[in-house]
Structures are given as C-alpha cells and as structure tokens.
Design a protein around this motif. Structure first.
Motif, mmCIF file in Angstrom:
data_model
loop_
_atom_site.group_PDB
_atom_site.id
_atom_site.type_symbol
_atom_site.label_atom_id
_atom_site.label_comp_id
_atom_site.label_asym_id
_atom_site.label_seq_id
_atom_site.Cartn_x
_atom_site.Cartn_y
_atom_site.Cartn_z
ATOM 1 N N TYR A 128 0.785 -1.291 0.064
ATOM 2 C CA TYR A 128 -0.087 0.154 0.111
ATOM 3 C C TYR A 128 0.754 1.286 -0.139
ATOM 4 O O TYR A 128 2.140 1.107 0.455
ATOM 5 C CB TYR A 128 -0.823 0.018 1.090
ATOM 6 C CG TYR A 128 -1.866 -1.163 1.305
ATOM 7 C CD1 TYR A 128 -3.046 -1.205 0.660
ATOM 8 C CD2 TYR A 128 -1.367 -2.312 2.136
ATOM 9 C CE1 TYR A 128 -3.714 -2.477 0.693
ATOM 10 C CE2 TYR A 128 -2.379 -3.404 2.070
ATOM 11 C CZ TYR A 128 -3.720 -3.362 1.515
ATOM 12 O OH TYR A 128 -4.258 -4.549 1.482
ATOM 13 N N GLN A 129 0.227 2.440 -0.551
ATOM 14 C CA GLN A 129 1.141 3.380 -0.345
ATOM 15 C C GLN A 129 0.968 4.193 1.026
ATOM 16 O O GLN A 129 0.079 4.766 1.430
ATOM 17 C CB GLN A 129 0.432 4.684 -1.526
ATOM 18 C CG GLN A 129 0.637 4.308 -2.932
ATOM 19 C CD GLN A 129 0.033 5.375 -3.739
ATOM 20 O OE1 GLN A 129 -1.112 5.414 -3.841
ATOM 21 N NE2 GLN A 129 0.717 6.120 -4.699
ATOM 22 N N ARG A 130 2.241 3.785 1.865
ATOM 23 C CA ARG A 130 2.102 4.299 3.254
ATOM 24 C C ARG A 130 2.946 5.538 3.262
ATOM 25 O O ARG A 130 3.157 6.171 4.339
ATOM 26 C CB ARG A 130 2.784 3.351 4.151
ATOM 27 C CG ARG A 130 1.712 2.287 4.358
ATOM 28 C CD ARG A 130 2.008 1.062 5.442
ATOM 29 N NE ARG A 130 3.415 0.468 5.158
ATOM 30 C CZ ARG A 130 4.367 0.907 6.202
ATOM 31 N NH1 ARG A 130 3.948 1.685 7.150
ATOM 32 N NH2 ARG A 130 5.551 0.444 6.114
ATOM 33 N N GLU A 136 4.684 9.512 1.392
ATOM 34 C CA GLU A 136 4.414 10.468 0.592
ATOM 35 C C GLU A 136 4.779 10.328 -1.043
ATOM 36 O O GLU A 136 5.478 9.311 -1.118
ATOM 37 C CB GLU A 136 5.094 12.054 1.093
ATOM 38 C CG GLU A 136 4.661 12.143 2.789
ATOM 39 C CD GLU A 136 3.176 12.645 2.701
ATOM 40 O OE1 GLU A 136 2.498 12.807 1.659
ATOM 41 O OE2 GLU A 136 2.599 12.359 3.533
ATOM 42 N N GLU A 137 4.143 11.145 -1.726
ATOM 43 C CA GLU A 137 4.386 10.920 -3.219
ATOM 44 C C GLU A 137 6.027 10.928 -3.506
ATOM 45 O O GLU A 137 6.497 10.165 -4.377
ATOM 46 C CB GLU A 137 3.820 12.124 -3.905
ATOM 47 C CG GLU A 137 2.301 11.686 -4.167
ATOM 48 C CD GLU A 137 2.060 10.639 -5.069
ATOM 49 O OE1 GLU A 137 2.672 10.271 -6.098
ATOM 50 O OE2 GLU A 137 0.762 9.866 -4.834
ATOM 51 N N TYR A 162 6.984 6.522 -5.738
ATOM 52 C CA TYR A 162 5.610 6.992 -5.552
ATOM 53 C C TYR A 162 4.803 6.878 -4.294
ATOM 54 O O TYR A 162 3.574 6.310 -4.530
ATOM 55 C CB TYR A 162 4.863 6.612 -6.917
ATOM 56 C CG TYR A 162 5.424 7.279 -8.061
ATOM 57 C CD1 TYR A 162 5.296 8.552 -8.925
ATOM 58 C CD2 TYR A 162 6.051 6.316 -9.164
ATOM 59 C CE1 TYR A 162 5.746 8.983 -9.784
ATOM 60 C CE2 TYR A 162 6.696 6.840 -10.125
ATOM 61 C CZ TYR A 162 6.580 8.065 -10.476
ATOM 62 O OH TYR A 162 7.102 8.830 -11.559
ATOM 63 N N GLY A 163 5.428 6.712 -3.053
ATOM 64 C CA GLY A 163 4.667 6.357 -2.098
ATOM 65 C C GLY A 163 4.697 4.927 -1.609
ATOM 66 O O GLY A 163 4.396 4.808 -0.432
ATOM 67 N N PHE A 164 5.303 4.214 -2.561
ATOM 68 C CA PHE A 164 5.309 2.823 -2.082
ATOM 69 C C PHE A 164 6.930 2.825 -1.150
ATOM 70 O O PHE A 164 8.157 2.747 -2.446
ATOM 71 C CB PHE A 164 5.185 1.946 -3.392
ATOM 72 C CG PHE A 164 3.966 1.666 -3.775
ATOM 73 C CD1 PHE A 164 3.036 0.946 -3.308
ATOM 74 C CD2 PHE A 164 3.453 2.496 -4.813
ATOM 75 C CE1 PHE A 164 1.708 0.968 -3.780
ATOM 76 C CE2 PHE A 164 2.007 2.563 -5.242
ATOM 77 C CZ PHE A 164 1.302 1.638 -4.765
ATOM 78 N N ASP A 204 8.307 -2.198 2.190
ATOM 79 C CA ASP A 204 6.934 -2.847 1.755
ATOM 80 C C ASP A 204 7.123 -3.735 0.507
ATOM 81 O O ASP A 204 6.623 -4.725 0.261
ATOM 82 C CB ASP A 204 5.912 -1.799 1.666
ATOM 83 C CG ASP A 204 5.702 -1.197 2.979
ATOM 84 O OD1 ASP A 204 6.157 -1.645 4.103
ATOM 85 O OD2 ASP A 204 4.914 -0.058 3.009
#
Length: 630
Positions: free
Chosen positions: A6-8, A10-11, A16-18, A22
């Motif tokens: 999940y995108q935990r 910031e951009e 891109y947030g991933f 993770d």
C-alpha cells in the motif's frame, strides 16, 4: 497492483509513495504464490473479492481479462467478478456501427473488449482504442467522450472498467513548440518568374521586393515587382481567388447547376462578399436580405416551399379531431402525442355540422384549421395591437408563467407556428418588430426602446413593485440617470424577464428547420412575421392563377373580356377574396403558397350565358357562372 502493498508514504518517498521495505516484503510474500494462468510462482495480484482465491502476475491478468482499477486502493478483479456495463431499460439507442475512436467496425455487444459511454450510451469503442489511442494521449485534463463530450461521468466509468488515465496534461500540450508553425506567416513569392536576386523567400520591409500575401486566402504570395504591382499597392489576390471572384473561371457556372443546394448558395454568397471586399464596396447586409437577391436564395415563400418538399404529404398522416371551435386545444393535444411527427400531413376533421362532411385529408379542412389556430394563438399567447404583438408573460389558458414553462407551452406554440407555416397556414403578420429583433437579431444593432414595451397598464402601486423586482428602484438625479433607468427597465421587461419563454419559443420554432432558415435570412422573412396581409389585387390574382385559354382565336377575345371582368375591382359583386376561397378554400395566400398552383379555364356552352371553370387544390372542377358574379 500487488495485493499486499500500500502507499504508506508521501509521493516523494520510495517509489511514488510505495516504501522500499514494503516492496521487499511483498516480493517475499508473492514468491510463494502460484499464478492461476502460467502456474509459476510470484503471483502478487489477487482478486479483490475475499472469497475468490485467484492470483495472477500482472501481465497474465491482462491477457485473461482481469480488470485493474487505477484509483483508491487499486483493486483488481478476475473475469468472474469484474464489473460490467449494461444499457438502461429506457434507453432508445441504435446499435453502434463502428468504434468512435478508430472508426473500425465494432461488435454491438458490451464485453471486456467493448465499452460504452455512460452518459450518452451512443459512443461505443474498443478497450484498447480508448486506453492507448485516447487516454494515454489526452491525459486526465482532456479525456472525455468523443461523442457527447461528457467528462466527469465518463472518467469515473472508465476508471471503474479498468482504463488507466494518466494524471498529466495532454500529450500534444507537452510537446515543445507544438504550435510554433501557427506563429509563422506565409513568406514566399509564387510568381512564375521571381525577379528577386535574394530568392523567393526574401522580403524587404518596403519597396518592390516586399512580399504581399493574397488578401483573400493568405496562402499565396508575390513580390510587388514580380506581380507587376504599383509601389503603393497593398492589396493583391492570387490567380485562384481572382478567378473565383471575377468570374473568369467556371466556378459560378458549376455552382449554378446545383443552385437548389443551400450550401452552394452560401458559397456563392461568400464569394459575393469577397468580391465586394476586393473592390472596396460597402455592404449593407440588412438591405441585401430585405431585397432577397439571387445570391441569398430567393423569397421566404421559396424557402418554405423547399422545407415543405421534405414533408411526407403522400405517406402517413396525423389525424386531428376538432370539437366545435376548440382548435387550440386540439393542436396542443396533437403536439403532446407520443407519435407526433411534424413531417407528416395533417388529416383534420371538424365535428361541427359545417365541416363534418369534408374528407379527413381535404386541404380545405387543413387550411381552415391552421387559419383558426394562428388566430387563436395570436389572441391567447400574444399581447398588444394586431400587428405589434409580444409574447404574453402569463398565458391566459395556463396561469401563472411557472406553470406555462413547466408545461412547455412556449415550445409548443413555436412548434405549432412552424407547423402552420410549412403545412399551408397563413402568413403570421402580427409579430412586433421588437419581438422579431429579440428572436432573430434583425435589424442588427437596433436598440430596444420604451415604445417597444407597449401599454403595460401599470398603476402607481404595481409600478413601484415592478421597479423593485426589476432592481430599478434608485434615485434619479440627472437626465443621464433617467436614460440609464429607462434602458434598464426596457431590458428587464423585454429580455431578462422573458429569457426562458423566448428561449423555449425559439426551440419550438426550430421544428421542420423554420428557425434556422429565418435566422439565416431574417430580411426575407420580416414581412411574413411582422406585416399585415396585403389586400388582394387584380395583379396578385393574375399572378396566382394559371389561365388556360382556348385554342380558337375567335373565343380568346371573349375569354379575355370575361377574365378582365372577373379581376376588375368594383365591376364585380363577388370580391377577389370570394374567388380565392371558392377555388382554394383559403381567404389569403398561404405563407408557403399553393401546391399545385390554382388554374382557371373557360367553358363555352350552347346557351348564351358564359361560364368560367376553375381548378383548385381539391382535385375537382368548380364552376362560376359569369351571370352570377357580374
């Protein structure tokens, strides 16, 4: 699209947030999962439905109709649980013949590979076309339905169906100097022999070797010296444009062969304007349209006849039953019917004794119905003097105006007037010049005045309330303030207050194409809408009837004398209106004219009394005894 990441962040964190940790954890998790398609490990994408155990690699899922939603939590769905599209039960949409993006034939069945627009239901397209050829090119800011131009519903539906929309500007907007050529002007000498030593592209600021572009098309050029122009000349036309304007080519001859086409008339009209511009002639469009010159396509009657030729007079007909004198009620019921088609002929039947014996499709019934209809519309929906009427704000048979708008009465009135003009009704002749100006902007640049308001009938109390509603309650300290106040009141009374009724009225007038033609040629129609009917004259009757004289010379002189007696005003007890009614069942010449034209021939019986025989639109011969009409 992996199910366990999940995108935990910031951009600007990770990818891109991933986050990287993770991603590594997801790699370890998916390394133990087997793909349902290729049977290999590493299947990180699972169906979003919890009860479904299908897991695939992303490329394998695309090949087997997995839908990946690029929004929210990025869910994915297998073929069995993927969202689908369907047509609403009430939608009356014809089956598509081609893809609205690539224009290739398309199978008219909604599926994984065939999608549709949720707004208009008429735009169908291939999934690959809308994804690759449209979404990737247009981006989020320009991605919309190619048919109805809807953006919000269209984008939401495409995201639901697994179309990826890049969050960026359109590709054509991102190209460097994409529109640079639009800033360039044509700079080339196209003369057969260029006299410039610096080449055809050289242009000086002034003088003999300054390049002049064609004043009409702008796509050809010449040096002054090469084009044999004077040093002070600034206007020049290339050979192609000059041939069209001056008539040296065959353009006008070809156009005249196809003169019945309105597009061709428009081309010739613009060529005429270009000719006037080239020769620096002043053009008064209003006077041109009033004069109905050859270039503008003839009179209002000829235009209406062309519209009438598109109606199905010899096919289906619309039955109209009139109880007594309730013509307006019967007409309103007609346009509200679900099967109403303005192109069909009218089959009018009156239930009163006076007209009950007439056949349903008799033109006499139709003309009488349309004449009464126009008169009742004039008395109930319009206000003011007979030849200076304006739309009523409160319709007498539907009050107040909110109910009239809700019932769409103004649209129906416009529809009925268009129907009357094309189907053989009388000229209107009761519009005020102000109403005609608001509808068709003719004469152009003519301001509305307080005289156009007519008699408002305000009392002191109602006038103060009216000014307050109009937003015109303010002190007047000078003559300029007074003039401004009057303009504001006139604008509110004739434009702001009547905006919705006039708008719906115009929509109704578009029936059978009447409004579009009047808007194109307002000068030709102004007399038909705003001028009272001219009294019939001998010249009018002579032009209206086709006279069929005998072949024998000895009888022609008698027939000519009888005809002169018939049309001479003051010498005949029967009026010209009576003769017109007898032959055509109409007391005025219809706006569209008569079809076929009424004819008049002569009988020579053995008895000494002469007899005139007329053939009208009823398809039967009617006789007028000369002894009875002298």
């Amino acid at each position: 699209m992996s199910s366990g990441v999940y995108q935990r962040g910031e951009e600007n964190e990770g990818i891109y947030g991933f986050l990287v940790d993770d991603i590594k954890q997801e790699v370890r998790r998916s390394s133990r999962l087997k793909c349902a398609v290729c049977k290999k490990n590493g299947a990180s994408v699972g169906c979003y439905v919890k009860s479904c155990q299908k897991k695939v690699h992303f490329p394998c899922g695309k090949q087997h109709q997995f839908i990946f939603q690029f929004t929210d939590l990025f869910p994915s769905y297998c073929k069995d649980h993927s969202p689908t599209q369907s047509l609403p039960v009430s939608a009356c949409v014809s089956e598509p013949m081609s893809c609205s993006v690539c224009l290739d034939p398309i199978e008219p069945v909604l599926s994984y590979s065939v999608l549709k627009c949720p707004a208009c239901h008429g735009s169908w397209f291939h999934r690959d076309c809308v994804q690759v050829n449209q979404a990737h090119s247009a981006g989020m800011f320009f991605f919309r339905c190619t048919l109805c131009n809807n953006k919000d519903m269209f984008q939401q539906e495409m995201l639901r169906m697994g179309v990826h929309i890049p969050e960026r500007d359109a590709a054509w907007e991102l190209e460097e100097n994409a529109y640079g050529e639009l800033l360039q002007v044509y700079q080339h000498c196209d003369a057969k022999k260029c006299l410039s030593h610096n080449g055809r592209t050289y242009s000086s600021r002034t003088g003999w070797f300054q390049i002049l572009r064609c004043a009409l098309c702008g796509s050809r050029g010449t040096h002054r010296k090469c084009g044999s122009l004077k040093l002070d000349e600034t206007n020049w036309a290339c050979e192609d444009c000059a041939g069209a304007v001056d008539g040296t080519g065959r353009l006008f001859a070809i156009l005249c062969l196809f003169w019945s086409n309105w597009a061709v008339k428009g081309i010739v009209f613009w060529c005429y304007l270009i000719c006037c511009a080239k020769n620096k002639l002043e053009i008064n469009i209003d006077n041109l349209m009033i004069g109905r010159p050859f270039l503008l396509g003839g009179s209002a009657r000829e235009i209406l006849q062309e519209l009438a030729s598109q109606t199905s007079q010899h096919q289906l007909s619309m039955p109209v039953v009139v109880n007594g004198n309730k013509v307006l009620e019967a007409a309103m019921e007609l346009v509200k019917r679900s099967d109403f088609n303005p192109s069909h002929a009218l089959a009018v039947r009156f239930t009163s004794n006076k007209h009950s014996s007439s056949p349903d499709t008799c033109p006499g019934n139709t003309r009488h119905f349309l004449r009464l209809l126009v008169q009742q519309l004039q008395d109930t929906v319009f206000e003011g003097p007979d030849v200076k009427r304006w739309l009523l704000y409160v319709v007498s048979f539907l009050c107040p105006v909110s109910l009239a708008l809700r019932e769409d009465v103004y649209f129906d009135v416009g529809c009925l007037l268009s129907l009357s003009l094309v189907h053989g009704g009388p000229p209107l002749g009761f519009f005020s010049r102000a109403l005609y100006l608001c509808l068709f902007n003719f004469p152009r640049d003519t301001p509305l005045t307080v005289e156009d308001m007519g008699n408002t009938g305000f009392t002191d109390k109602s006038a103060s309330e009216y000014l307050e509603v109009a937003g015109c309650t303010r002190p007047v300290e000078s003559l300029s303030d007074k003039d401004t106040l009057v303009k504001d009141i006139v604008s509110f009374h004739l434009i702001t207050r009547m905006q919705l009724p006039v708008q719906r009225f115009c929509e109704g007038l578009k029936t059978l194409g009447v409004f579009d033609q009047v808007q194109m040629f307002p000068g030709a129609f102004v007399g038909l809408f705003c001028s009272s009917h001219d009294k019939l004259t001998a010249d009018t009757m002579a032009a209206l009837f086709t006279v069929q004289f005998s072949d024998q010379e000895e009888t022609v002189e008698k027939e000519t004398a009888s005809l002169c007696s018939l049309v001479s005003v003051g010498r005949c007890a029967t009026s010209l209106e009576d003769v017109l009614i007898f032959a055509t069942s109409a007391d005025v010449v219809p706006a569209v004219g008569f079809s076929p034209s009424p004819s008049l021939s002569f009988l020579h019986p053995l008895d000494p009394a002469g007899c005139i025989k007329t053939t009208g639109n009823w398809g039967k011969r009617n006789k007028l005894q000369l002894g009875k009409i002298h």
